[in-house]
Scaffold this motif. Structure first.
Motif, PDB file in Angstrom:
ATOM      1  N   PRO A   1       0.826  -1.220   0.000  1.00  0.00           N
ATOM      2  CA  PRO A   1       0.000   0.000   0.000  1.00  0.00           C
ATOM      3  C   PRO A   1       0.860   1.271   0.000  1.00  0.00           C
ATOM      4  O   PRO A   1       0.374   2.354  -0.292  1.00  0.00           O
ATOM      5  N   LEU A   2       2.153   1.112   0.302  1.00  0.00           N
ATOM      6  CA  LEU A   2       3.039   2.282   0.339  1.00  0.00           C
ATOM      7  C   LEU A   2       3.691   2.587  -1.016  1.00  0.00           C
ATOM      8  O   LEU A   2       4.351   3.609  -1.181  1.00  0.00           O
ATOM      9  N   PHE A   3       3.520   1.669  -1.974  1.00  0.00           N
ATOM     10  CA  PHE A   3       4.296   1.795  -3.212  1.00  0.00           C
ATOM     11  C   PHE A   3       3.942   3.065  -4.000  1.00  0.00           C
ATOM     12  O   PHE A   3       4.827   3.788  -4.460  1.00  0.00           O
ATOM     13  N   LYS A   4       2.636   3.335  -4.103  1.00  0.00           N
ATOM     14  CA  LYS A   4       2.216   4.531  -4.873  1.00  0.00           C
ATOM     15  C   LYS A   4       2.751   5.799  -4.205  1.00  0.00           C
ATOM     16  O   LYS A   4       3.163   6.742  -4.869  1.00  0.00           O
ATOM     17  N   LEU A   5       2.728   5.779  -2.889  1.00  0.00           N
ATOM     18  CA  LEU A   5       3.226   6.927  -2.132  1.00  0.00           C
ATOM     19  C   LEU A   5       4.726   7.114  -2.404  1.00  0.00           C
ATOM     20  O   LEU A   5       5.224   8.228  -2.589  1.00  0.00           O
ATOM     21  N   ARG A   6       5.435   5.980  -2.416  1.00  0.00           N
ATOM     22  CA  ARG A   6       6.879   6.035  -2.727  1.00  0.00           C
ATOM     23  C   ARG A   6       7.102   6.708  -4.083  1.00  0.00           C
ATOM     24  O   ARG A   6       7.919   7.605  -4.204  1.00  0.00           O
ATOM     25  N   LEU A   7       6.356   6.247  -5.100  1.00  0.00           N
ATOM     26  CA  LEU A   7       6.551   6.805  -6.443  1.00  0.00           C
ATOM     27  C   LEU A   7       6.251   8.303  -6.466  1.00  0.00           C
ATOM     28  O   LEU A   7       6.925   9.066  -7.162  1.00  0.00           O
ATOM     29  N   ALA A   8       5.263   8.709  -5.665  1.00  0.00           N
ATOM     30  CA  ALA A   8       4.898  10.132  -5.654  1.00  0.00           C
ATOM     31  C   ALA A   8       5.972  10.993  -4.986  1.00  0.00           C
ATOM     32  O   ALA A   8       6.159  12.154  -5.352  1.00  0.00           O
ATOM     33  N   THR A   9       6.698  10.418  -4.030  1.00  0.00           N
ATOM     34  CA  THR A   9       7.674  11.242  -3.292  1.00  0.00           C
ATOM     35  C   THR A   9       9.076  11.238  -3.934  1.00  0.00           C
ATOM     36  O   THR A   9       9.894  12.114  -3.643  1.00  0.00           O
TER      37      THR A   9
ATOM     38  N   SER B   1      10.704  -0.305   3.525  1.00  0.00           N
ATOM     39  CA  SER B   1       9.339  -0.294   4.070  1.00  0.00           C
ATOM     40  C   SER B   1       8.362  -0.840   3.034  1.00  0.00           C
ATOM     41  O   SER B   1       7.430  -1.581   3.361  1.00  0.00           O
ATOM     42  N   VAL B   2       8.585  -0.454   1.786  1.00  0.00           N
ATOM     43  CA  VAL B   2       7.725  -0.946   0.709  1.00  0.00           C
ATOM     44  C   VAL B   2       7.837  -2.474   0.599  1.00  0.00           C
ATOM     45  O   VAL B   2       6.837  -3.178   0.513  1.00  0.00           O
ATOM     46  N   SER B   3       9.058  -2.982   0.640  1.00  0.00           N
ATOM     47  CA  SER B   3       9.248  -4.440   0.519  1.00  0.00           C
ATOM     48  C   SER B   3       8.605  -5.164   1.701  1.00  0.00           C
ATOM     49  O   SER B   3       7.962  -6.199   1.532  1.00  0.00           O
ATOM     50  N   MET B   4       8.776  -4.594   2.872  1.00  0.00           N
ATOM     51  CA  MET B   4       8.273  -5.283   4.080  1.00  0.00           C
ATOM     52  C   MET B   4       6.757  -5.244   4.164  1.00  0.00           C
ATOM     53  O   MET B   4       6.143  -6.085   4.817  1.00  0.00           O
ATOM     54  N   THR B   5       6.132  -4.267   3.484  1.00  0.00           N
ATOM     55  CA  THR B   5       4.677  -4.170   3.530  1.00  0.00           C
ATOM     56  C   THR B   5       4.019  -4.732   2.264  1.00  0.00           C
ATOM     57  O   THR B   5       2.831  -4.531   2.036  1.00  0.00           O
ATOM     58  N   ALA B   6       4.784  -5.423   1.427  1.00  0.00           N
ATOM     59  CA  ALA B   6       4.196  -6.102   0.269  1.00  0.00           C
ATOM     60  C   ALA B   6       3.356  -7.277   0.786  1.00  0.00           C
ATOM     61  O   ALA B   6       3.532  -7.725   1.918  1.00  0.00           O
TER      62      ALA B   6
ATOM     63  N   ILE C   1       8.773  -8.965   2.292  1.00  0.00           N
ATOM     64  CA  ILE C   1      10.189  -9.312   2.065  1.00  0.00           C
ATOM     65  C   ILE C   1      11.044  -8.416   2.963  1.00  0.00           C
ATOM     66  O   ILE C   1      10.970  -7.189   2.869  1.00  0.00           O
ATOM     67  N   THR C   2      11.839  -9.035   3.818  1.00  0.00           N
ATOM     68  CA  THR C   2      12.707  -8.257   4.705  1.00  0.00           C
ATOM     69  C   THR C   2      14.158  -8.576   4.376  1.00  0.00           C
ATOM     70  O   THR C   2      14.652  -9.652   4.706  1.00  0.00           O
ATOM     71  N   PHE C   3      14.821  -7.641   3.694  1.00  0.00           N
ATOM     72  CA  PHE C   3      16.233  -7.868   3.371  1.00  0.00           C
ATOM     73  C   PHE C   3      17.160  -7.588   4.562  1.00  0.00           C
ATOM     74  O   PHE C   3      18.101  -8.338   4.794  1.00  0.00           O
ATOM     75  N   PRO C   4      16.921  -6.507   5.334  1.00  0.00           N
ATOM     76  CA  PRO C   4      17.852  -6.253   6.459  1.00  0.00           C
ATOM     77  C   PRO C   4      17.702  -7.329   7.524  1.00  0.00           C
ATOM     78  O   PRO C   4      16.592  -7.811   7.774  1.00  0.00           O
TER      79      PRO C   4
ATOM     80  N   ALA D   1      28.774   9.967   8.697  1.00  0.00           N
ATOM     81  CA  ALA D   1      28.692   8.770   7.865  1.00  0.00           C
ATOM     82  C   ALA D   1      27.241   8.301   7.884  1.00  0.00           C
ATOM     83  O   ALA D   1      26.592   8.369   8.928  1.00  0.00           O
ATOM     84  N   TYR D   2      26.757   7.807   6.732  1.00  0.00           N
ATOM     85  CA  TYR D   2      25.315   7.580   6.556  1.00  0.00           C
ATOM     86  C   TYR D   2      25.091   6.236   5.863  1.00  0.00           C
ATOM     87  O   TYR D   2      25.824   5.869   4.959  1.00  0.00           O
ATOM     88  N   PHE D   3      24.023   5.544   6.285  1.00  0.00           N
ATOM     89  CA  PHE D   3      23.808   4.203   5.723  1.00  0.00           C
ATOM     90  C   PHE D   3      22.891   4.205   4.512  1.00  0.00           C
ATOM     91  O   PHE D   3      22.047   5.084   4.354  1.00  0.00           O
ATOM     92  N   THR D   4      23.084   3.200   3.698  1.00  0.00           N
ATOM     93  CA  THR D   4      22.071   2.804   2.728  1.00  0.00           C
ATOM     94  C   THR D   4      22.187   1.293   2.581  1.00  0.00           C
ATOM     95  O   THR D   4      23.217   0.695   2.943  1.00  0.00           O
ATOM     96  N   LEU D   5      21.102   0.688   2.106  1.00  0.00           N
ATOM     97  CA  LEU D   5      21.055  -0.773   2.024  1.00  0.00           C
ATOM     98  C   LEU D   5      20.393  -1.157   0.719  1.00  0.00           C
ATOM     99  O   LEU D   5      19.321  -0.632   0.419  1.00  0.00           O
ATOM    100  N   ASP D   6      21.006  -2.022  -0.059  1.00  0.00           N
ATOM    101  CA  ASP D   6      20.365  -2.524  -1.272  1.00  0.00           C
ATOM    102  C   ASP D   6      19.530  -3.747  -0.918  1.00  0.00           C
ATOM    103  O   ASP D   6      19.151  -3.913   0.225  1.00  0.00           O
TER     104      ASP D   6
END
Ligand code: PMV
Length: 349
Positions: free
Chosen positions: A220-228, A261-266, A270-273, A295-300
């Motif tokens: 349900p968060l995917f459309k919101l992601r695309l909008a932001t 968040s999008v992956s986890m709420t599909a 799907i939880t990669f971390p 220093a700042y994180f990101t995760l693929d």
């Protein structure tokens, strides 16, 4: 036949390509932006198999393991080699046949370090060089394989691979199928950013990016992601343009959390971390607050944590990471210059 060797880097997405359009050839749901790495590379050797040798298929060795067309990891590679042969039909170098390939990665495969970006971009460059029989970028371009064409072919093999065709900071603008824009925004000389990768595990991730790209539409968060995301892209581009690590870092972390968040709420969550990734991400925030570390994180799509920072932060970061439990290895990488290709003296792989 001459053996050509391409070395092509992975890239770390600052704005992630996450979700692809159904029924289209590798068309991203959103535009993405990445930094090309220097050290995490695929090294791929490629040689044409002469028609007279009457081979029935491509011959591929990954590390020291032969890979076949129907193997789990083989499909993507063989399909890409078929695509490269087909692409020659419209090029002046017109050629058809099979490839002999030997490839390996200098870093853990399928563990959130975009191994397919490195692998498919290296395969694209090595195969084109073998078909054209030249390692000269100018001759490759004259023979129908300029960098934009190579990037587009690589994108068809694995979306993120298209971005590895240039060094520095690269943008993939989503659009219609024939209108996928891939371009270098800044070269590697613009800003010497580092990516220190905390390897928490080198096991292969349980869900492939290909499956996740399909699944995320159900969140349900995917459309919101695309909008932001257009705003996120603007913020990151402005931060990179002005070399503002704090502005980039804030946007980087928010975007990584957004993607996960999008992956986890599909529907099929799907939880990669892993627990270890969450703990390290939290620790990084504490280190910033308590000791001024920048220093700042990101995760693929994996559990390993990429930490983006300027070079002067490395000693302090290294000191923190070396006493942090659960880190198997630390890879020190930084912005890099993109693929290289050479003709080898030997005529065997
Ligand atoms: O290129 P793919 O299909 O392996 O997808 C890559 C997806 C991410 O690595 C998670 C993000 C990105 O843009 O590289």
């Amino acid at each position: 036949m001459t053996v050509y060797q391409a070395s092509s880097p992975s890239n770390i997405a600052f704005v992630k390509y996450w979700g692809k359009l159904p029924d289209a050839a590798q068309v991203a749901a959103n535009s993405s932006l990445s930094m090309t790495l220097a050290g995490c590379e695929a090294i791929t050797r490629c040689q044409l198999i002469p028609a007279s040798a009457a081979a029935g298929d491509h011959e591929v060795v990954f590390g020291d393991r032969p890979i076949h067309r129907d193997d789990k990891g083989g499909r993507k590679i063989f399909r890409h080699l078929d695509r490269m042969v087909a692409s020659a039909a419209t090029a002046p170098s017109h050629w058809s046949g099979f490839f002999r390939v030997n490839t390996y990665n200098t870093f853990p495969t399928s563990a959130g370090i975009a191994s397919s970006a490195a692998g498919i971009s290296a395969l694209t460059v090595a195969a084109a060089a073998a078909m054209v029989d030249s390692a000269d970028w100018q001759i490759l371009a004259e023979q129908g394989f300029d960098r934009a064409k190579l990037a587009d072919l690589a994108r068809l093999g694995s979306g993120s691979a298209g971005r590895s065709l240039w060094g520095g900071f690269v943008k993939w603008t989503s659009g219609a199928e024939v209108d996928q824009g891939l371009e270098q925004m800044w070269s590697e000389d613009h800003w010497h950013l580092c990516d220190t990768i905390a390897v928490l595990s080198s096991r292969e991730k349980a869900v492939s990016s290909t499956d996740a790209h399909r699944e995320v539409w159900t969140s349900p968060l995917f459309k919101l992601r695309l909008a932001t995301l257009p705003h996120t892209l603007e913020v990151m581009e402005a931060a990179i343009a002005s070399r503002d690590i704090e502005a980039l870092g804030a946007a980087l972390e928010q975007e990584a959390i957004n993607m996960h968040s999008v992956s986890m709420t599909a529907e099929r969550s799907i939880t990669f971390p892993s627990e270890g990734s969450f703990a390290l991400m939290t620790a990084l925030k504490t280190w910033r607050r308590d000791s001024g570390l920048k220093a700042y994180f990101t995760l693929d799509a994996g559990e390993n944590v990429h930490i983006i920072h300027e070079a002067d932060q490395l000693p302090a970061l290294q000191a923190k990471l070396s006493s942090w439990p659960g880190i198997q290895d630390i890879l020190h990488d930084s912005v890099g210059a993109g693929p290289r290709v050479v003709a080898l003296d030997s005529d065997t792989l």
